[in-house]
Design an enzyme around this catalytic site. Structure first.
Site, PDB file in Angstrom:
ATOM      1  N   LYS A 169      26.143  34.539  80.136  1.00 21.25           N
ATOM      2  CA  LYS A 169      27.299  34.530  81.026  1.00 21.25           C
ATOM      3  C   LYS A 169      28.146  35.802  80.869  1.00 21.25           C
ATOM      4  O   LYS A 169      27.755  36.861  81.338  1.00 21.25           O
ATOM      5  CB  LYS A 169      28.118  33.264  80.774  1.00 21.25           C
ATOM      6  CG  LYS A 169      27.294  31.974  80.727  1.00 21.25           C
ATOM      7  CD  LYS A 169      26.497  31.710  81.995  1.00 21.25           C
ATOM      8  CE  LYS A 169      25.934  30.305  82.089  1.00 21.25           C
ATOM      9  NZ  LYS A 169      24.967  29.904  81.066  1.00 21.25           N
ATOM     10  N   ASP A 204      31.725  25.645  71.563  1.00 20.76           N
ATOM     11  CA  ASP A 204      31.110  26.397  72.653  1.00 20.76           C
ATOM     12  C   ASP A 204      32.215  27.249  73.263  1.00 20.76           C
ATOM     13  O   ASP A 204      33.072  26.745  73.978  1.00 20.76           O
ATOM     14  CB  ASP A 204      30.521  25.432  73.685  1.00 20.76           C
ATOM     15  CG  ASP A 204      29.816  26.144  74.835  1.00 20.76           C
ATOM     16  OD1 ASP A 204      30.082  27.350  75.045  1.00 20.76           O
ATOM     17  OD2 ASP A 204      29.020  25.506  75.539  1.00 20.76           O
ATOM     18  N   TYR A 255      29.311  20.742  79.241  1.00 23.23           N
ATOM     19  CA  TYR A 255      28.108  21.199  79.933  1.00 23.23           C
ATOM     20  C   TYR A 255      27.077  20.084  79.892  1.00 23.23           C
ATOM     21  O   TYR A 255      26.672  19.632  78.812  1.00 23.23           O
ATOM     22  CB  TYR A 255      27.583  22.470  79.278  1.00 23.23           C
ATOM     23  CG  TYR A 255      26.314  23.003  79.894  1.00 23.23           C
ATOM     24  CD1 TYR A 255      26.206  23.180  81.269  1.00 23.23           C
ATOM     25  CD2 TYR A 255      25.230  23.341  79.103  1.00 23.23           C
ATOM     26  CE1 TYR A 255      25.050  23.662  81.844  1.00 23.23           C
ATOM     27  CE2 TYR A 255      24.072  23.839  79.661  1.00 23.23           C
ATOM     28  CZ  TYR A 255      23.978  23.992  81.030  1.00 23.23           C
ATOM     29  OH  TYR A 255      22.814  24.470  81.597  1.00 23.23           O
ATOM     30  N   ARG A 266       9.361  38.565  65.942  1.00 21.38           N
ATOM     31  CA  ARG A 266       9.891  37.195  65.955  1.00 21.38           C
ATOM     32  C   ARG A 266      10.895  37.012  64.815  1.00 21.38           C
ATOM     33  O   ARG A 266      11.885  36.295  64.945  1.00 21.38           O
ATOM     34  CB  ARG A 266       8.747  36.178  65.829  1.00 21.38           C
ATOM     35  CG  ARG A 266       9.222  34.751  65.662  1.00 21.38           C
ATOM     36  CD  ARG A 266       8.113  33.727  65.927  1.00 21.38           C
ATOM     37  NE  ARG A 266       6.903  34.001  65.204  1.00 21.38           N
ATOM     38  CZ  ARG A 266       6.699  33.729  63.904  1.00 21.38           C
ATOM     39  NH1 ARG A 266       7.659  33.180  63.175  1.00 21.38           N
ATOM     40  NH2 ARG A 266       5.531  33.990  63.341  1.00 21.38           N
TER      41      ARG A 266
END
Length: 373
Positions: A196, A171, A99, A47
């Site tokens: 993406k 972004d 978005y 983690r």
């Protein structure tokens, strides 16, 4: 080094165990401690850090020309981490076309924590200036915007933000560092939904934050990443590193296809409008030329003549464009965007968002020609 070279050199393995050219996958969640209590390789628990994630973050930082990067389990997890670094009472300015989930995240989740949001047309610097408040701490930029491909002048917005002591986060998912380097234009933080274009094959869920400089904010993000645990698996990191190797080739092919498809559709009588910054008819074409030096990207949006029913029907007639959410994969996708957002979304009813793949462009154009009748 040019980005094509960086995409290879930053993802090579230097495996001391077997000399493997391709890095091994470290599935271990925990790492052995020395007799004196130290950790030979500085990994304690996955983690907090993992060899695959460490290699990915190093590659992401170098490709974006940043100082430090942090990988997350999704683009939204990365965005969430940045918002979590703000304080109660801080104010964010965002585009009115972005978005959809990003604005919902602030309005429905972080509003309860005292963050406030103003959405403006970020193509208009005057509107941004009007939206500034004494507590404005972050200007969130999305260019090209999702789904109407509006272009924001990153350099102008960065200059404005820095004059009031605010940060600029971009972004850069749609443009990718192949098309647009945000740090060269003054941005402080870059976010990617690496699901993406970085992944490129529609089989990874992941995100990233990259910082121009390491400092207090990046240290906060490191703590948030470690404590909240929204990190990608070692295998996802391995797949992303593999995807980065071909990122420049894929994005350039998709961009070339998107440009030709946009030009074809912009002259078709059944199409009301084509939103693509590479077209000279685009309202912010000159700004796009200035900051998208590698090309105009593989995404475009099309408004079909008629209503939502006409647009939805067209998606069913296309054979080479899969009707599905997401973007950036090697396969071409299409989606009626408003139906996956909400009735109050500003997205036009007749708009179809198109992610152009790497198929032969003649085949893709022929598919639209037949579907449009």
């Amino acid at each position: 080094m040019k980005i094509e070279t960086l995409a290879i050199q930053t993802t090579l393995s230097h495996d001391a165990n077997a000399g493997a050219v391709v890095p091994p996958i470290y599935l271990s969640t925990t790492f052995e401690r020395e007799a004196d209590g130290s950790y030979q390789h500085e990994h304690v628990y996955s983690r907090a850090s993992n060899p695959n994630r460490q290699a990915l973050e190093k590659s992401l930082a170098e490709i974006e020309k940043g100082a430090i990067a942090f990988a997350f389990s999704s683009g939204m997890a990365a965005t969430t981490a940045l918002f979590q670094s703000l304080k109660t009472g801080d104010h964010i300015i965002m585009p009115d076309d972005l978005y959809y989930a990003t604005s919902v995240l602030v309005e429905e989740v972080f509003a309860q924590w005292g963050l406030t949001l103003t959405k403006v047309d970020m193509t208009d610097l005057g509107e941004i200036k009007k939206a500034i408040q004494p507590n404005t701490k972050l200007l969130w930029v999305e260019t090209p915007s999702n789904p109407q491909l509006k272009i924001t002048d990153i350099e102008a917005v960065s200059d404005l933000a820095h004059s009031i002591g605010a940060l600029v986060a971009v972004d850069n998912t749609w443009a990718t560092p192949i098309m647009q380097n945000c740090f060269d234009l003054g941005a402080d933080v870059v976010m990617h939904s690496t699901t993406k274009y970085f992944g490129g094959h529609s089989d990874i869920l992941s995100g990233a934050l990259i910082f121009k400089q390491a400092g207090e904010l990046s240290s906060k993000i490191a703590t948030i990443q470690k404590l909240t645990g929204a990190v990608p698996s070692p295998f996802d990191c391995w797949l992303l590193l593999r995807g980065i190797k071909t990122l420049p080739l894929r994005v350039k092919a998709q961009t070339a296809n998107a440009m030709e498809l946009a030009e074809y559709l912009s002259n078709h009588p059944q199409i009301e409008a084509v939103h693509y910054p590479g077209l000279t008819s685009h309202p912010q074409h000159e700004i796009a030329k200035k900051q998208m030096k590698g090309g105009f990207g593989g995404m475009l949006s099309v408004q079909v003549k008629g209503d939502a029913k006409n647009a939805m029907a067209l998606t069913g007639r296309l054979k080479l464009f899969t009707t599905a959410t997401s973007l950036g994969g090697v396969e071409s996708l299409i989606e009626h965007r408003k139906s996956v957002e909400s009735p109050d979304s500003p997205t036009p009813e007749n708009l179809l968002r198109v992610s152009v793949g790497i198929e032969d462009i003649d085949d893709l154009i022929e598919d639209w020609k037949v579907a449009l009748g």
